[in-house]
Every structure is written in C-alpha cells, then in structure tokens.
Design a protein around this motif. Structure first.
Motif, short mmCIF file in Angstrom:
data_model
loop_
_atom_site.label_atom_id
_atom_site.label_comp_id
_atom_site.label_asym_id
_atom_site.label_seq_id
_atom_site.Cartn_x
_atom_site.Cartn_y
_atom_site.Cartn_z
N VAL A 236 10.71 40.98 59.04
CA VAL A 236 10.42 42.42 58.99
C VAL A 236 8.93 42.65 58.73
CG1 VAL A 236 10.83 44.56 57.70
CG2 VAL A 236 12.76 43.08 58.33
N VAL A 237 8.35 41.89 57.79
CA VAL A 237 6.92 42.03 57.51
C VAL A 237 6.10 41.66 58.75
CG1 VAL A 237 5.01 41.22 56.08
CG2 VAL A 237 7.25 41.62 55.05
N HIS A 238 6.50 40.62 59.44
CA HIS A 238 5.82 40.21 60.68
C HIS A 238 5.83 41.37 61.69
CE1 HIS A 238 5.12 38.14 64.51
NE2 HIS A 238 4.72 37.08 63.84
N LEU A 239 6.96 42.03 61.82
CA LEU A 239 7.07 43.17 62.73
C LEU A 239 6.11 44.29 62.32
CD1 LEU A 239 8.60 44.68 65.04
CD2 LEU A 239 10.21 45.44 63.28
N LEU A 240 6.04 44.56 61.03
CA LEU A 240 5.16 45.63 60.55
C LEU A 240 3.68 45.29 60.79
CD1 LEU A 240 6.87 46.45 57.13
CD2 LEU A 240 7.11 47.68 59.28
N LEU A 241 3.34 44.02 60.61
CA LEU A 241 1.94 43.61 60.72
C LEU A 241 1.45 43.47 62.16
CD1 LEU A 241 1.83 40.86 57.95
CD2 LEU A 241 0.93 43.19 57.78
N GLY B 214 3.52 44.37 65.10
CA GLY B 214 4.17 45.22 66.09
C GLY B 214 5.24 44.51 66.87
N ARG B 215 5.57 43.28 66.49
CA ARG B 215 6.59 42.51 67.20
C ARG B 215 7.29 41.57 66.22
NH1 ARG B 215 3.09 40.34 71.55
NH2 ARG B 215 1.65 41.94 70.79
N GLY C 234 12.26 29.83 67.76
CA GLY C 234 11.66 28.51 67.66
C GLY C 234 10.62 28.51 66.55
N THR C 235 9.60 27.71 66.69
CA THR C 235 8.51 27.69 65.71
C THR C 235 7.58 28.85 66.03
OG1 THR C 235 8.64 25.29 65.54
CG2 THR C 235 6.62 26.35 64.75
N PRO C 236 7.51 29.86 65.15
CA PRO C 236 6.71 31.05 65.48
C PRO C 236 5.21 30.79 65.40
CG PRO C 236 7.61 31.24 63.26
CD PRO C 236 8.19 29.99 63.85
N LEU C 237 4.47 31.54 66.19
CA LEU C 237 3.02 31.49 66.10
C LEU C 237 2.57 32.05 64.76
CD1 LEU C 237 2.02 32.78 69.65
CD2 LEU C 237 1.72 30.44 68.77
N PRO C 238 1.47 31.57 64.21
CA PRO C 238 0.95 32.15 62.96
C PRO C 238 0.69 33.65 63.11
CG PRO C 238 -0.18 30.10 63.48
CD PRO C 238 0.65 30.44 64.67
N VAL C 239 0.87 34.37 62.03
CA VAL C 239 0.69 35.82 62.07
C VAL C 239 -0.69 36.19 62.60
CG1 VAL C 239 0.45 37.86 60.61
CG2 VAL C 239 2.36 36.29 60.25
N ARG C 240 -1.71 35.47 62.17
CA ARG C 240 -3.07 35.85 62.56
C ARG C 240 -3.40 35.49 64.00
NH1 ARG C 240 -7.41 36.28 57.95
NH2 ARG C 240 -8.01 34.14 58.45
N ALA C 241 -2.50 34.75 64.67
CA ALA C 241 -2.67 34.56 66.12
C ALA C 241 -2.38 35.86 66.85
CB ALA C 241 -1.74 33.45 66.61
N TRP C 242 -1.49 36.67 66.26
CA TRP C 242 -1.17 37.97 66.84
C TRP C 242 -2.12 39.05 66.34
CZ3 TRP C 242 1.92 37.68 70.80
CH2 TRP C 242 2.96 36.76 70.84
N GLU C 243 -2.44 38.98 65.04
CA GLU C 243 -3.22 40.06 64.41
C GLU C 243 -4.25 39.44 63.47
OE1 GLU C 243 -4.68 43.44 64.27
OE2 GLU C 243 -2.73 43.40 65.27
N PRO C 244 -5.46 39.13 63.98
CA PRO C 244 -6.46 38.43 63.15
C PRO C 244 -6.89 39.20 61.91
CG PRO C 244 -7.04 38.34 65.49
CD PRO C 244 -5.91 39.31 65.37
#
Length: 330
Positions: free
Chosen positions: A260-265, A267-268, A273-283
């Motif tokens: 849920v936090v990932h979605l908030l930060l 937008g997705r 599988g093994t998720p990409l790091p959060v900052r790969a989506w939102e630096p």
C-alpha cells in the motif's frame, strides 16, 4: 437431479426445464437442457450463477434481529459463492433509531451450514479478544449470520473515509500518510501478539480516523484458513500466490502494508516476483523510507522485518517531514 463426478463428493443440484437423458454435475441450470445419447452417460457442466436477489443495496433497509439498518452507497456488495451455495452481503450502514450508529455490516446466507457463516462467527469470537473494531451486533439464525462492527465517525458525526477515497482527494502528498499507516502497523502488531493475522489489507479496507490514525475496517481473512490464491489483486503477497515455502501469516500483513505504501509513493503497486526498488520508480522518495519499504516487500517472508519495525520507520519519516495529519475531516 444431478450426481457428482466420479471420485468426488456427490451433490444435488437444481435443474429447471425438461431434461432428456442422464445428466452429471449439471450445476444450477435455468432453461432447457436436452441430452441425446443412446449408449453412455453424458457429462454436462454448466458453471452459471443465478441472478443475485437485489434486495440489498444503497437505500435498502436491513433487519437484523430486533434492529434495523439503512445501507449506505459505500462498498456495497452482494454476490454468490462459486458454487452458488452461499450469498454474501456487505456494506456500510447506519442504525435506524437510537443514535444512528455507523457500522460495517457483513451478512452470509448459507444454503446449508456452510463455511461462510462459520467464518463470520469465528471472526466475532476473535474480535472479543481484541479492542478494535468494536462489535455492534452479532446475530445468527438457521441460515443467516450477520456481523456489524463499528465504523469511525468524524467530529461532525459523518462516517470517516477509507484510504482509497482520501488518496484520490489528495494525490500529490503521499508522505502525509506515513503517520496514519504507522498507527495501522501498531494495530496490526497488537493482533499479531494474539496470533491473529489480517491477510486481506488494501486501501479500501483501511479507514482513516478523525485523529489521523488508520485502522483496519475488519479482520480480513483472519478467521479463514490460509490457502494459496487468497486475497487476489494488487496487494496479494508472494506466499498467497504459492511462491514461498511458508504460508500466509503475520509477515503477510507486513508485505501488504508495504505494498500500500509503495502504491502511495509511486502511483503503482509493486511488481510481482522480486519488485524493483522504490526509488527506481520514484527517485524523490526519502532513502530511509524507500529502504524500509523494499525490506518489507522481500519475496521470502523470513527476510521481512516485523510490522512494528515498519511502523517505527513510517513514524520517523512522518516526524521528519512535519506533514499535517491526514484525517477524515473534509
């Protein structure tokens, strides 16, 4: 009358209309069924679901024992189980008369003494061991089981909103929810101390109180046996998809809150599988928060920290950013 398949428990199903010839596992069939075969039985599978009775919906009045409730237009759902043996109803309601309590009503109507009613009764028993949400009413008769739990209201007496509604109203300030979700982690940690895991978290099932704290709307799947495939959708944990040697448990709640936090930060939701790091989506996400979310999204459950650890990291980010507390106040 239709018989069960060989090797399976026999069942009796309803067939409406003329039926010619042997029919096996027809299910609930409405209309004409014509089977023309002279030498051997014919296997007919008709996986249809009968139309749901539309007596439940926004504006409907529902009587439960000696009380009556008015159904809101929020999260109203009425559906059958896959085998059409159980009818499920749920929705936010207001009690009519005597203070107008706002509640979350769930009702199960079983054709027999089915699992749906037993699970709702088991959740009622679990709620007696904790302190939230509060039970407003529990009622059970021959076929119908109903559980009504409290729904928080704001200072003006209006129902508080779920997280998905509030985020839609303020999509540009995701960090402001860190404090609310830290409180959610506290609530989940208290249930984990009792051996209870929610396993069904998603934004629509998280309510933000007027004091800024987020709380679970109900106990999710806590009263249901864990199984592969449970809680389908964007916030399903790897072990719920059968991608772990360990089944669902408290670690599943950690993954779901992080999802849920990932979605908030970003937008997705996180990738499967093994998720990409959060900052790969939102630096621009603060590094301590991104690191905590990435840790809680580990595919292997033993690699995840516990939910209170995650709550402490969320609260630290909230304290550092100094964001205003979110609430259900409009």
């Amino acid at each position: 009358m239709a018989q069960g398949e060989p090797g399976r428990a026999s069942s009796v199903n309803t067939v409406h209309g003329p039926t010619y010839g042997p029919v096996f596992q027809a299910g609930t069939v409405q209309g004409n069924v014509h089977v023309h075969h002279d030498t051997s039985p014919v296997h007919v599978v008709v996986p249809t679901t009968p139309d749901v009775r539309r007596s439940f919906g926004a504006g409907a009045r529902v009587r439960v024992g000696d009380r009556e409730y008015l159904v809101h237009d929020h999260a109203v759902e009425e559906s059958y189980s896959a085998d059409a043996a159980t009818l499920f109803r749920r929705g936010r309601v207001s009690a009519l008369g005597g203070g107008g309590t706002t509640g979350w009503l769930r009702q199960v109507e079983d054709r027999d003494d089915g699992w749906g009613g037993r699970a709702l009764a088991a959740e009622h028993d679990l709620l007696a061991r904790g302190n939230a949400p509060e039970v407003v009413q529990f009622h059970r008769d021959d076929r119908t089981t109903t559980l009504v739990t409290s729904w928080p209201r704001d200072r003006a007496g209006r129902p508080c909103d779920s997280l998905d509604v509030l985020v839609d109203q303020t999509p540009d300030h995701p960090l402001r929810w860190c404090g609310a979700l830290a409180a959610l982690c506290d609530a989940l940690g208290a249930w984990h101390d009792l051996g209870v895991a929610h396993r069904g978290l998603a934004p629509a099932g998280i309510i933000v109180r007027d004091d800024g704290r987020a709380v679970p709307r109900d106990l999710g799947l806590a009263a249901h046996p864990a199984r592969v495939g449970e809680h389908p959708g964007d916030h399903q944990a790897p072990e719920q998809r059968g991608r772990s040697t360990r089944g669902p448990g408290p670690w599943t709640d950690v993954h779901q809150v992080a999802s849920v936090v990932h979605l908030l930060l970003t937008g997705r939701p996180p990738t499967t599988g093994t998720p990409l790091p959060v900052r790969a989506w939102e630096p621009g996400v603060p590094e301590p928060l991104a690191t905590a979310v990435d840790a809680c999204l580990a595919v292997d459950p033993p690699a995840r920290p516990d939910v209170r650890w995650f709550g402490e990291r969320l609260r630290a980010v909230h304290d550092r950013t100094g964001r205003e507390e979110p609430s259900c106040a409009r």
